[in-house]
Design a protein around this motif. Structure first.
Motif, PDB file in Angstrom:
ATOM      1  N   ASP A  15      48.733  -4.171 -71.424  1.00  0.00           N
ATOM      2  CA  ASP A  15      49.661  -4.967 -72.223  1.00  0.00           C
ATOM      3  C   ASP A  15      50.185  -6.129 -71.364  1.00  0.00           C
ATOM      4  O   ASP A  15      50.897  -5.907 -70.387  1.00  0.00           O
ATOM      5  CB  ASP A  15      50.831  -4.071 -72.673  1.00  0.00           C
ATOM      6  CG  ASP A  15      51.888  -4.844 -73.439  1.00  0.00           C
ATOM      7  OD1 ASP A  15      51.702  -6.063 -73.663  1.00  0.00           O
ATOM      8  OD2 ASP A  15      52.908  -4.224 -73.806  1.00  0.00           O
ATOM      9  N   ARG A  61      52.506  -8.084 -71.838  1.00  0.00           N
ATOM     10  CA  ARG A  61      53.975  -8.230 -71.881  1.00  0.00           C
ATOM     11  C   ARG A  61      54.695  -7.031 -71.264  1.00  0.00           C
ATOM     12  O   ARG A  61      55.911  -6.942 -71.307  1.00  0.00           O
ATOM     13  CB  ARG A  61      54.443  -8.427 -73.327  1.00  0.00           C
ATOM     14  CG  ARG A  61      54.074  -9.793 -73.907  1.00  0.00           C
ATOM     15  CD  ARG A  61      54.368  -9.870 -75.396  1.00  0.00           C
ATOM     16  NE  ARG A  61      53.657  -8.788 -76.095  1.00  0.00           N
ATOM     17  CZ  ARG A  61      52.408  -8.898 -76.545  1.00  0.00           C
ATOM     18  NH1 ARG A  61      51.744 -10.018 -76.392  1.00  0.00           N
ATOM     19  NH2 ARG A  61      51.805  -7.877 -77.142  1.00  0.00           N
ATOM     20  N   ALA A  62      53.945  -6.110 -70.678  1.00  0.00           N
ATOM     21  CA  ALA A  62      54.557  -4.882 -70.150  1.00  0.00           C
ATOM     22  C   ALA A  62      55.551  -5.176 -69.028  1.00  0.00           C
ATOM     23  O   ALA A  62      56.630  -4.586 -68.976  1.00  0.00           O
ATOM     24  CB  ALA A  62      53.472  -3.926 -69.664  1.00  0.00           C
ATOM     25  N   ASP A  98      48.250  -2.307 -67.230  1.00  0.00           N
ATOM     26  CA  ASP A  98      49.422  -3.124 -67.601  1.00  0.00           C
ATOM     27  C   ASP A  98      49.793  -4.088 -66.478  1.00  0.00           C
ATOM     28  O   ASP A  98      50.164  -5.244 -66.733  1.00  0.00           O
ATOM     29  CB  ASP A  98      50.638  -2.226 -67.911  1.00  0.00           C
ATOM     30  CG  ASP A  98      50.521  -1.556 -69.268  1.00  0.00           C
ATOM     31  OD1 ASP A  98      49.627  -1.944 -70.041  1.00  0.00           O
ATOM     32  OD2 ASP A  98      51.334  -0.637 -69.550  1.00  0.00           O
ATOM     33  N   SER A 157      49.690  -8.045 -66.959  1.00  0.00           N
ATOM     34  CA  SER A 157      50.942  -8.811 -66.813  1.00  0.00           C
ATOM     35  C   SER A 157      50.823  -9.844 -65.697  1.00  0.00           C
ATOM     36  O   SER A 157      51.332 -10.966 -65.815  1.00  0.00           O
ATOM     37  CB  SER A 157      52.106  -7.863 -66.530  1.00  0.00           C
ATOM     38  OG  SER A 157      52.242  -6.938 -67.574  1.00  0.00           O
TER      39      SER A 157
END
Ligand code: KG4
Ligand code: ZN
Length: 378
Positions: free
Chosen positions: A195, A197-198, A242, A246
């Motif tokens: 992700d 945006r993690a 993640d 990111s």
């Protein structure tokens, strides 16, 4: 078209022995022999191993390129070679080989800049570069925004990284995450499962008073290392995908934002992205979206032409012939720290980073070139 220049390009600035053959803007052959696997267990490129591998691969790779292109060495209009920047010993092998072939074949020799080649290679995919060209150059050793009126003579840096290059940050973060070497491709692949945006990693030099076209990736790299370390210390599992996503988001966000701004500020309606990091899938996607929104035409070569190769050197060599640039003298030296502004190296006197003829393989290569050409019959 038969009257377009036919140029062979040699690239040996790092760990890829690349030989490309280009006619005009048409790619005829792109032979690459990589020593990347020989370096993997050391976690980075070992210069001596790279030089030796270039020496072993050079003549067979040139032969393979000529066979693939279906051209005779005697048909060439010139031999282009990366004169810098890069690893000193590695560069020297390519320069020595180019001289040997140019001498044996009686062809003009063009010592060119690796960084300008990363831009010029796009001519093989999207036709000749417009003037001016705005280029975001992102590789293992460089990250800069360049404005060029003429790719053979005029490359002006608008901004550059003040610490690590983008590719270097990818390689270091990959090491922190235990993903191996080289880092860029594996972080790219791993990030697809994560992700973006993690974790909110910092965007270097993005404040109101920061230099608008410069980059900084060292703080980001440290932030990632600290974040991972804190997780490990707390005995928690590190969400590798993640972190990769990111981190990649932070790099590509800054690169594309500044590149689009540079285009807007300078009234340039298209953006070229080149260098190994331009192979990054998220960078390509984000650039596509942001350029589309800003009405900017994006030019990015296919990933295989973004990483180091000989075709890019041949592409710039063709442009040198087209624009009637003076060939390099035969006392051409390799320059490990050749500035981005020195696109073409016409003579020997090229500054402090000079490497003399040295003894790495010159005589050896000359003999091999002579033999490969049938004892001078070529
Ligand atoms: O241009 P290049 O092949 O060699 C230099 O001139 O430095 O760039 C190599 C750099 C390495 O740091 C590598 O990790 C990075 O480009 N790279 C990538 C990707 N493929 C290569 N970085 C991010 N994503 C990729 N897919
Ligand atoms: Zn490169």
């Amino acid at each position: 078209m038969a009257d377009e220049p036919l140029v062979l390009g040699i690239e040996t600035s790092c760990d890829e022995t690349g030989v490309g053959i280009v006619r005009g803007t048409t790619l005829l052959a792109d032979a690459v022999a990589s020593s990347v696997n020989d370096h993997a267990r050391f976690g980075g490129v070992v210069p001596e191993i790279a030089s030796r591998a270039h020496l072993e691969a050079m003549v067979p790779t040139i032969q393979r390129a000529l066979d693939t292109a279906g051209v005779k060495a005697s048909d060439l209009d010139g031999i282009a070679v990366t004169a810098g920047p890069g690893l000193a010993g590695a560069l020297l092998v390519g320069v020595s080989a180019a001289k040997a072939y140019a001498w044996a074949l009686d062809k003009p020799l063009y010592g060119v800049n690796h960084l300008a080649s990363h831009i010029c290679v796009d001519q093989l995919e999207h036709g000749r570069l417009p003037s001016p060209t705005m280029a975001l150059l992102v590789s293992g050793g460089h990250s800069s925004l360049l404005l060029s009126e003429d790719i053979t003579s005029d490359v002006r840096p608008l901004g550059a990284t003040i610490d690590d290059a983008a590719g270097e940050a990818f390689d270091k973060v990959a090491r922190v995450l235990g993903l191996g070497f080289p880092g860029g491709p594996v972080v790219d692949r791993t990030a697809r499962e994560g992700d973006p945006r993690a974790i909110a990693f910092p965007r270097g030099l993005s404040g109101r008073n920061d230099p608008e076209y410069d980059f900084s990736f060292s703080g980001l790299k440290t932030a990632v290392a600290r974040w991972v370390e804190a997780k490990r210390r707390a005995g928690e599992e590190v969400p590798i995908a993640d972190v990769a996503a990111s981190f990649q988001e932070a790099v590509t966000d800054v690169l594309t934002r500044k590149a689009v701004k540079a285009c807007r500020d300078n009234g340039v309606d298209h953006l070229m992205i080149g260098g190994g990091v331009a192979a990054n899938s998220r960078l390509r996607e984000m650039a596509r979206q942001r350029c589309e929104r800003a009405g900017i035409r994006l030019r990015v070569p296919r990933p295989g032409l973004c990483t180091d190769n000989g075709a890019m050197v041949a592409a710039l060599g063709v442009e040198m012939v087209w624009r009637g640039r003076t060939p390099s003298a035969f006392d051409l030296s390799a320059d490990s720290s050749l500035p981005v502004t020195d696109v073409h190296v016409p003579a020997a006197d090229i500054g402090h980073g000079d490497i003399g003829h040295g003894d790495i393989g010159h005589g050896d290569l000359h003999g091999q070139a002579y033999e490969a050409l049938g004892g001078g019959a070529g």
